[in-house]
Design an enzyme around this catalytic site. Structure first.
Site, PDB file in Angstrom:
ATOM      1  N   HIS A 250       0.795  -1.127   0.090  1.00 15.92           N
ATOM      2  CA  HIS A 250       0.083   0.121  -0.155  1.00 15.92           C
ATOM      3  C   HIS A 250       1.213   1.321   0.107  1.00 15.92           C
ATOM      4  O   HIS A 250       1.890   1.340   0.279  1.00 15.92           O
ATOM      5  CB  HIS A 250      -0.451   0.090   1.040  1.00 15.92           C
ATOM      6  CG  HIS A 250      -2.015  -1.548   0.894  1.00 15.92           C
ATOM      7  ND1 HIS A 250      -3.326  -1.007   1.916  1.00 15.92           N
ATOM      8  CD2 HIS A 250      -1.758  -2.505   0.680  1.00 15.92           C
ATOM      9  CE1 HIS A 250      -3.912  -1.997   1.784  1.00 15.92           C
ATOM     10  NE2 HIS A 250      -2.759  -2.725   1.081  1.00 15.92           N
TER      11      HIS A 250
ATOM     12  N   CYS B  16      -5.918   2.458   5.341  1.00 16.13           N
ATOM     13  CA  CYS B  16      -6.123   1.135   6.430  1.00 16.13           C
ATOM     14  C   CYS B  16      -5.660   0.829   7.192  1.00 16.13           C
ATOM     15  O   CYS B  16      -5.450   1.021   8.098  1.00 16.13           O
ATOM     16  CB  CYS B  16      -6.491  -0.561   5.033  1.00 16.13           C
ATOM     17  SG  CYS B  16      -4.470  -0.121   5.227  1.00 16.13           S
TER      18      CYS B  16
ATOM     19  N   GLU C 108       0.932   4.246   2.215  1.00 16.10           N
ATOM     20  CA  GLU C 108       1.320   4.921   3.347  1.00 16.10           C
ATOM     21  C   GLU C 108       2.244   3.870   3.282  1.00 16.10           C
ATOM     22  O   GLU C 108       3.355   4.341   3.826  1.00 16.10           O
ATOM     23  CB  GLU C 108       0.186   4.336   3.585  1.00 16.10           C
ATOM     24  CG  GLU C 108      -1.024   5.251   3.806  1.00 16.10           C
ATOM     25  CD  GLU C 108      -2.184   5.289   2.733  1.00 16.10           C
ATOM     26  OE1 GLU C 108      -2.901   5.506   2.615  1.00 16.10           O
ATOM     27  OE2 GLU C 108      -1.694   4.028   2.571  1.00 16.10           O
TER      28      GLU C 108
ATOM     29  N   CYS D 195      -2.011   0.272   7.100  1.00 12.06           N
ATOM     30  CA  CYS D 195      -1.392   1.136   7.182  1.00 12.06           C
ATOM     31  C   CYS D 195      -1.581   2.440   8.616  1.00 12.06           C
ATOM     32  O   CYS D 195      -0.448   2.944   8.764  1.00 12.06           O
ATOM     33  CB  CYS D 195      -2.002   2.409   6.211  1.00 12.06           C
ATOM     34  SG  CYS D 195      -0.979   0.954   4.086  1.00 12.06           S
TER      35      CYS D 195
END
Length: 157
Positions: free
Chosen positions: A96, A126, A98, A129
């Protein structure tokens, strides 16, 4: 009660799972900050400019066939790490934006303590993260919908 405790332990373990490969990586595999490409800095050092850079990373991910997410880590008005989604292209459900931005910043700064940093992301992070941002001690997270005040990363769903 037992279910909630077991669920919390499982969620904590899942939050740390993306970092497991780093614990087993050889020192030769890690790039030093000097070997990393420089990061383009916006002309204006504003929240809007940092979010614009995150959007540019998001758009780059989409052009290459990945999911539409981008993020940058900023310390003292300078972008020190950036990431965009590689979930599809690297077949990695943990890649992801981040999380990759935090890894990039930690590598470039030579520390896991990002308490002097803020993250600008194209979406609300999410749970995975959020966990990474919490453990890196990121000061604040800003998104399009929270650009003025931002929020403090937290653990939990």
């Amino acid at each position: 009660m037992q279910f909630d405790r077991d669920r919390r332990h499982l969620l904590s373990a899942l939050t740390l799972a993306p970092f497991a490969s780093a614990w087993h990586a050889s020192p030769a595999a890690a790039q030093s900050a000097a070997e990393l490409p420089s990061i383009a800095q916006p002309a204006d050092r504003t929240k809007a400019a940092f979010l614009a850079r995150a959007r540019a990373l998001r758009d780059e991910a989409v052009r290459e066939g990945d999911q539409a997410y981008g993020a940058v880590v900023v310390r003292d008005g300078v972008i020190v790490g950036e990431g965009r989604n590689y979930v599809v292209l690297q077949t990695d459900p943990t890649a992801h934006s981040e999380l990759l931005a935090v890894r990039d910043a930690a590598r470039r700064l030579g520390t896991r303590d990002l308490s002097q940093c803020e993250v600008y992301s194209t979406a609300t992070p999410c749970a995975m993260c959020q966990g990474a941002l919490f453990w890196a001690r990121v000061r604040r997270v800003f998104t399009e919908s929270t650009l003025e005040q931002g929020f403090v990363p937290r653990l939990g769903c």
